[in-house]
Design a protein around this motif. Structure first.
Motif, PDB file in Angstrom:
ATOM      1  N   VAL A 157       0.859  -1.175   0.000  1.00 51.11           N
ATOM      2  CA  VAL A 157       0.000   0.000   0.000  1.00 51.11           C
ATOM      3  C   VAL A 157       0.898   1.228   0.000  1.00 51.11           C
ATOM      4  CG1 VAL A 157      -1.663   1.350   1.321  1.00 51.11           C
ATOM      5  CG2 VAL A 157      -1.927  -1.131   1.183  1.00 51.11           C
ATOM      6  N   LEU A 158       0.585   2.169  -0.863  1.00 55.59           N
ATOM      7  CA  LEU A 158       1.336   3.424  -0.935  1.00 55.59           C
ATOM      8  C   LEU A 158       0.528   4.544  -0.282  1.00 55.59           C
ATOM      9  CD1 LEU A 158       3.746   5.129  -2.323  1.00 55.59           C
ATOM     10  CD2 LEU A 158       2.009   5.665  -4.044  1.00 55.59           C
ATOM     11  N   THR A 159       1.178   5.340   0.551  1.00 57.52           N
ATOM     12  CA  THR A 159       0.538   6.518   1.125  1.00 57.52           C
ATOM     13  C   THR A 159       1.337   7.757   0.746  1.00 57.52           C
ATOM     14  OG1 THR A 159      -0.288   5.250   3.017  1.00 57.52           O
ATOM     15  CG2 THR A 159      -0.268   7.645   3.232  1.00 57.52           C
ATOM     16  N   HIS A 160       0.637   8.722   0.202  1.00 63.27           N
ATOM     17  CA  HIS A 160       1.242   9.998  -0.188  1.00 63.27           C
ATOM     18  C   HIS A 160       0.879  11.031   0.865  1.00 63.27           C
ATOM     19  CE1 HIS A 160       1.401  13.483  -3.354  1.00 63.27           C
ATOM     20  NE2 HIS A 160       2.253  13.663  -2.367  1.00 63.27           N
ATOM     21  N   PHE A 161       1.868  11.482   1.634  1.00 66.70           N
ATOM     22  CA  PHE A 161       1.675  12.515   2.640  1.00 66.70           C
ATOM     23  C   PHE A 161       1.963  13.865   1.992  1.00 66.70           C
ATOM     24  CE2 PHE A 161       2.894   8.659   4.933  1.00 66.70           C
ATOM     25  CZ  PHE A 161       1.842   8.554   5.841  1.00 66.70           C
ATOM     26  N   LYS A 162       0.924  14.648   1.818  1.00 65.67           N
ATOM     27  CA  LYS A 162       1.047  15.904   1.077  1.00 65.67           C
ATOM     28  C   LYS A 162       1.499  17.050   1.987  1.00 65.67           C
ATOM     29  CE  LYS A 162      -2.621  14.336  -2.023  1.00 65.67           C
ATOM     30  NZ  LYS A 162      -3.926  14.621  -2.650  1.00 65.67           N
ATOM     31  N   PRO A 163       2.048  18.108   1.401  1.00 68.21           N
ATOM     32  CA  PRO A 163       2.539  19.231   2.191  1.00 68.21           C
ATOM     33  C   PRO A 163       1.476  19.899   3.057  1.00 68.21           C
ATOM     34  CG  PRO A 163       3.398  19.349  -0.043  1.00 68.21           C
ATOM     35  CD  PRO A 163       2.376  18.260  -0.032  1.00 68.21           C
ATOM     36  N   ASP A 164       0.207  19.819   2.665  1.00 71.70           N
ATOM     37  CA  ASP A 164      -0.850  20.470   3.445  1.00 71.70           C
ATOM     38  C   ASP A 164      -1.314  19.619   4.634  1.00 71.70           C
ATOM     39  OD1 ASP A 164      -2.310  18.418   2.313  1.00 71.70           O
ATOM     40  OD2 ASP A 164      -3.637  19.707   1.130  1.00 71.70           O
ATOM     41  N   GLY A 165      -0.668  18.477   4.841  1.00 68.05           N
ATOM     42  CA  GLY A 165      -1.013  17.634   5.979  1.00 68.05           C
ATOM     43  C   GLY A 165      -1.985  16.513   5.653  1.00 68.05           C
ATOM     44  N   SER A 166      -2.570  16.516   4.475  1.00 69.25           N
ATOM     45  CA  SER A 166      -3.494  15.456   4.082  1.00 69.25           C
ATOM     46  C   SER A 166      -2.715  14.253   3.556  1.00 69.25           C
ATOM     47  CB  SER A 166      -4.467  15.947   3.011  1.00 69.25           C
ATOM     48  OG  SER A 166      -3.762  16.302   1.826  1.00 69.25           O
ATOM     49  N   ALA A 167      -3.395  13.107   3.475  1.00 68.63           N
ATOM     50  CA  ALA A 167      -2.749  11.892   2.995  1.00 68.63           C
ATOM     51  C   ALA A 167      -3.676  11.163   2.040  1.00 68.63           C
ATOM     52  CB  ALA A 167      -2.387  10.989   4.167  1.00 68.63           C
ATOM     53  N   PHE A 168      -3.071  10.536   1.028  1.00 70.51           N
ATOM     54  CA  PHE A 168      -3.837   9.774   0.041  1.00 70.51           C
ATOM     55  C   PHE A 168      -3.234   8.386  -0.048  1.00 70.51           C
ATOM     56  CE2 PHE A 168      -4.452   8.529  -4.514  1.00 70.51           C
ATOM     57  CZ  PHE A 168      -5.831   8.318  -4.429  1.00 70.51           C
ATOM     58  N   THR A 169      -4.067   7.359   0.100  1.00 66.34           N
ATOM     59  CA  THR A 169      -3.602   5.978   0.095  1.00 66.34           C
ATOM     60  C   THR A 169      -4.032   5.259  -1.178  1.00 66.34           C
ATOM     61  OG1 THR A 169      -3.654   5.837   2.516  1.00 66.34           O
ATOM     62  CG2 THR A 169      -3.712   3.762   1.300  1.00 66.34           C
ATOM     63  N   VAL A 170      -3.087   4.535  -1.775  1.00 66.78           N
ATOM     64  CA  VAL A 170      -3.358   3.797  -3.003  1.00 66.78           C
ATOM     65  C   VAL A 170      -2.930   2.339  -2.824  1.00 66.78           C
ATOM     66  CG1 VAL A 170      -3.118   3.778  -5.506  1.00 66.78           C
ATOM     67  CG2 VAL A 170      -2.670   5.878  -4.240  1.00 66.78           C
ATOM     68  N   PRO A 171      -3.856   1.368  -3.014  1.00 70.47           N
ATOM     69  CA  PRO A 171      -3.479  -0.042  -2.970  1.00 70.47           C
ATOM     70  C   PRO A 171      -3.193  -0.572  -4.376  1.00 70.47           C
ATOM     71  CG  PRO A 171      -5.841   0.134  -3.007  1.00 70.47           C
ATOM     72  CD  PRO A 171      -5.315   1.548  -3.098  1.00 70.47           C
ATOM     73  N   GLU A 172      -2.752  -1.811  -4.450  1.00 71.77           N
ATOM     74  CA  GLU A 172      -2.534  -2.528  -5.707  1.00 71.77           C
ATOM     75  C   GLU A 172      -1.366  -1.956  -6.518  1.00 71.77           C
ATOM     76  OE1 GLU A 172      -4.036  -5.376  -6.479  1.00 71.77           O
ATOM     77  OE2 GLU A 172      -5.075  -5.228  -4.560  1.00 71.77           O
ATOM     78  N   VAL A 173      -0.413  -2.824  -6.851  1.00 68.65           N
ATOM     79  CA  VAL A 173       0.817  -2.404  -7.519  1.00 68.65           C
ATOM     80  C   VAL A 173       0.576  -1.617  -8.810  1.00 68.65           C
ATOM     81  CG1 VAL A 173       2.917  -3.220  -8.672  1.00 68.65           C
ATOM     82  CG2 VAL A 173       2.225  -4.208  -6.486  1.00 68.65           C
ATOM     83  N   PRO A 174      -0.238  -2.112  -9.749  1.00 64.94           N
ATOM     84  CA  PRO A 174      -0.427  -1.337 -10.984  1.00 64.94           C
ATOM     85  C   PRO A 174      -0.958   0.074 -10.725  1.00 64.94           C
ATOM     86  CG  PRO A 174      -1.259  -3.559 -11.268  1.00 64.94           C
ATOM     87  CD  PRO A 174      -0.980  -3.398  -9.809  1.00 64.94           C
ATOM     88  N   ALA A 175      -1.904   0.195  -9.775  1.00 68.28           N
ATOM     89  CA  ALA A 175      -2.497   1.505  -9.503  1.00 68.28           C
ATOM     90  C   ALA A 175      -1.508   2.438  -8.838  1.00 68.28           C
ATOM     91  CB  ALA A 175      -3.738   1.346  -8.632  1.00 68.28           C
ATOM     92  N   LEU A 176      -0.798   1.958  -7.832  1.00 65.64           N
ATOM     93  CA  LEU A 176       0.104   2.856  -7.097  1.00 65.64           C
ATOM     94  C   LEU A 176       1.326   3.232  -7.919  1.00 65.64           C
ATOM     95  CD1 LEU A 176       2.766   1.195  -5.725  1.00 65.64           C
ATOM     96  CD2 LEU A 176       0.919   0.206  -4.389  1.00 65.64           C
ATOM     97  N   VAL A 177       1.796   2.320  -8.782  1.00 69.99           N
ATOM     98  CA  VAL A 177       2.934   2.657  -9.649  1.00 69.99           C
ATOM     99  C   VAL A 177       2.511   3.698 -10.680  1.00 69.99           C
ATOM    100  CG1 VAL A 177       4.505   1.792 -11.428  1.00 69.99           C
ATOM    101  CG2 VAL A 177       4.170   0.504  -9.320  1.00 69.99           C
TER     102      VAL A 177
END
Length: 403
Positions: A101-121
């Motif tokens: 699972v990939l989580t993108h921690f953005k500069p504004d403090g929010s986070a976005f999570t992406v599962p599955e290898v094809p999607a997160l890549v």
């Protein structure tokens, strides 16, 4: 939430300091690569991405998480490689109960999570511009990516890993025979692009990462089969792409630098010593210590050597790290281990003699002496193609001196 732990070996979860990672690139002493690709020196331009942080949640192994990690390393992003502490209990906290699972921690403090290898890549690829410019180009990249992450994986699972004896040559032969058409197809796409080491123009794209990852794995685990599958003369365009990725400073530092436990540092730490073998150690001691005035820092009788055997280390000054050694095998009759006699000796320091021995044997290296405990640590000896004897030596341990 799923508990996480760093897999860097420290036991605590922390972001990777990419400034430190860049320093590891600078410290990596390597020869100028055969293939130099200046356009691969990726620099993050966006302030948003410079201030963003990422987390790849997966077990402390390469497997399905290695492609997104390689991509993040390539662009120089700040990221953490983390592993769940209690995965059975933490499954419910992930979108589909699967990793990575990939989580993108953005500069504004929010986070976005992406599962599955094809999607997160693909998400990372779009963020960092590693995609095509048209629908046709993206379709090409999607096809090549899917072939690597699914078709190649299926062959490995069904024809090697799921077999009763995955090391059986017949199983490996059959698997690589099935892999050949996939590499043929990838070769054709690369040739169509000009055999320049890229799949699309002269631009690195996300679809190339899984192919490099597979080849890196194959060269390590199945070198004989891999040399028959991809080389400068067999599917040369694929080989050129492999060499291009391997010559990238960040990728090389990641593979060889040992920042993560699933990517241990290269076995060889550096040159430990260079020296000679002698028949009379006392005569040699007089020459090197008295005549040449070298400082003797080690003088011991090897436990497994012959009668009258001796091991000595000299340095020119206290700051010198590389030792000059003198070794006397002694009389081999009745000795527990008959160490080969040779005129000169070059010894490399390694992190683990047994691990390095296993790795080199798998690559076809012939050892004249298996891993053996000595007063100064573990050692093993092998020969190069011309018969020169080389030694691998563990980090030395403290021993008593009698001179």
């Amino acid at each position: 939430m799923t508990k996480r732990t760093s897999v860097s070996g420290s036991g605590s979860l922390k972001d990777v300091d990419m400034a430190a990672a860049e320093q590891s690139v600078k410290k990596l002493k390597v020869d100028q690569p055969v293939y130099a690709y200046p356009k691969d020196n990726y620099t993050i331009q966006s302030e948003f991405l410079k201030k963003s942080k990422f987390e790849v949640l997966y077990m402390a192994t390469r497997a399905r998480a290695e492609v997104p990690r390689l991509l993040l390393e390539y662009v120089g992003a700040t990221y953490t490689s983390a592993a769940p502490v209690d995965w059975p209990a933490g499954k419910k906290d992930t979108p589909f109960g699967l990793l990575p699972v990939l989580t993108h921690f953005k500069p504004d403090g929010s986070a976005f999570t992406v599962p599955e290898v094809p999607a997160l890549v693909r998400y990372l690829a779009r963020l960092f511009g590693l995609v095509g410019g048209t629908l046709e180009e993206d379709a090409l990249l999607d096809a090549c990516f899917q072939c690597a992450v699914q078709n190649v994986l299926d062959v490995l699972v069904m024809d090697i890993w799921m077999k009763p004896d995955p090391k059986k040559k017949e199983c490996i032969d059959a698997a690589f025979e099935k892999l050949a058409p996939y590499f043929d197809g990838f070769e054709r796409y690369l040739v169509k692009n000009g055999s320049n080491g890229y799949l699309l123009g002269e631009k690195t794209t996300f679809a190339e990462f899984p192919w490099f990852d597979w080849m890196d794995y194959f060269y390590s685990e199945y070198p004989e089969h891999m040399n028959a599958l991809v080389s400068e003369t067999v599917r040369p365009a694929v080989h050129k792409l492999y060499k291009r990725f391997g010559s990238n400073p960040r990728i090389r530092a990641y593979i060889e630098g040992g920042r993560w436990e699933y990517r241990p540092a290269s076995s060889f730490i550096g040159l430990y010593s260079t020296g000679v073998s002698v028949d009379d150690w006392e005569q040699a001691y007089e020459f090197y210590a008295k005549t040449l005035e070298l400082q003797c820092v080690e003088n011991v009788q090897p436990e497994h050597g012959g009668e009258g055997g001796r091991y000595l280390e000299f340095v020119a000054n206290e700051q010198e790290k590389t030792k000059f050694t003198v070794y006397c095998a002694g009389k081999s009759e009745g000795s527990k281990n008959d160490i080969p006699k040779h005129n000169t000796d070059i010894s490399f320091a390694v992190r683990d003699v047994n691990e390095t021995y296993s790795r080199l044997v798998k690559k076809g290296v012939e050892f004249k002496m298996p891993p053996t405990e000595m007063p100064w640590g573990s050692m093993a000896q092998f020969t190069d193609p011309d018969g020169n004897v080389l030694t691998i030596n563990s980090l030395p341990v403290a021993v008593s001196k009698d001179k």
